[in-house]
Write an enzyme that holds these catalytic residues in place. Structure first.
Site, PDB file in Angstrom:
ATOM      1  N   CYS A  44      93.229   4.931  35.462  1.00 11.44           N
ATOM      2  CA  CYS A  44      94.117   5.700  34.507  1.00 11.44           C
ATOM      3  C   CYS A  44      94.626   6.969  34.877  1.00 11.44           C
ATOM      4  O   CYS A  44      93.883   7.685  35.651  1.00 11.44           O
ATOM      5  CB  CYS A  44      93.202   6.035  33.168  1.00 11.44           C
ATOM      6  SG  CYS A  44      94.320   7.149  32.045  1.00 11.44           S
ATOM      7  N   ASP A  87      90.668   0.920  35.053  1.00 10.35           N
ATOM      8  CA  ASP A  87      91.470  -0.105  34.354  1.00 10.35           C
ATOM      9  C   ASP A  87      91.220  -1.347  35.071  1.00 10.35           C
ATOM     10  O   ASP A  87      91.303  -1.471  36.319  1.00 10.35           O
ATOM     11  CB  ASP A  87      92.976   0.185  34.170  1.00 10.35           C
ATOM     12  CG  ASP A  87      93.001   1.550  33.299  1.00 10.35           C
ATOM     13  OD1 ASP A  87      92.648   1.450  32.204  1.00 10.35           O
ATOM     14  OD2 ASP A  87      93.834   2.481  33.596  1.00 10.35           O
TER      15      ASP A  87
END
Length: 151
Positions: A49, A56
């Site tokens: 992120c 992620d």
């Protein structure tokens, strides 16, 4: 993109530090007279992120109908792995991968589906394609189920 001798195939290659540093190799299409589709699935794609730095995770599916060249799979694996420490939103990662492959390889057609696992309770799926799928080529659905959680 002209076909070239692969730099990574059969060699020891380090994971690039960034997607920009990653070099993708393209080789001559082994079946230039045939129209067919190639699929790569990367079920363990990771990035960061750009705001929080938290990881992620996504399942990427890349489909393409080759032109004069195909992407060499080891270089693609290294390119995708270079996102591991790269901060970008899901949309930027997914669309950026598709656009780079399309611009460099110049396939007849390309699509990418990014099926991102939830953080904060919301899964995000991102899709990009270069245009209409070519007529006469079997293009199967990606069939990656939506996130259902446990159970």
């Amino acid at each position: 993109m002209r076909a070239m001798e692969p730099k990574h195939l059969g060699q020891t290659s380090s994971l690039p530090a960034t997607p920009e540093e990653a070099e993708l190799d393209y080789v001559a299409n082994p079946r230039p007279g045939s129209r067919y589709m190639i699929r790569f699935a990367a079920p363990e794609f990771t990035s960061l992120c750009p705001i929080t730095g938290q990881p992620d995770f996504a399942h990427l599916v890349i489909d393409y109908v080759p032109g004069e060249t195909i992407v060499e799979s080891k270089s693609l694996k290294l390119f995708l792995g270079s996102f591991r420490n790269h901060g970008a939103f899901h949309e930027d990662c997914t669309v950026g991968i598709g656009e780079r492959l399309f611009a460099e390889m110049k396939p007849e057609w390309l699509r990418i589906g990014g099926y991102w696992y939830p953080r904060g309770g919301i899964p995000i799926d991102v899709f990009w394609q270069s245009g209409e799928a070519p007529a006469g080529v079997w293009i199967p659905p990606q069939d990656v189920p939506g996130y259902r959680g446990r159970g």
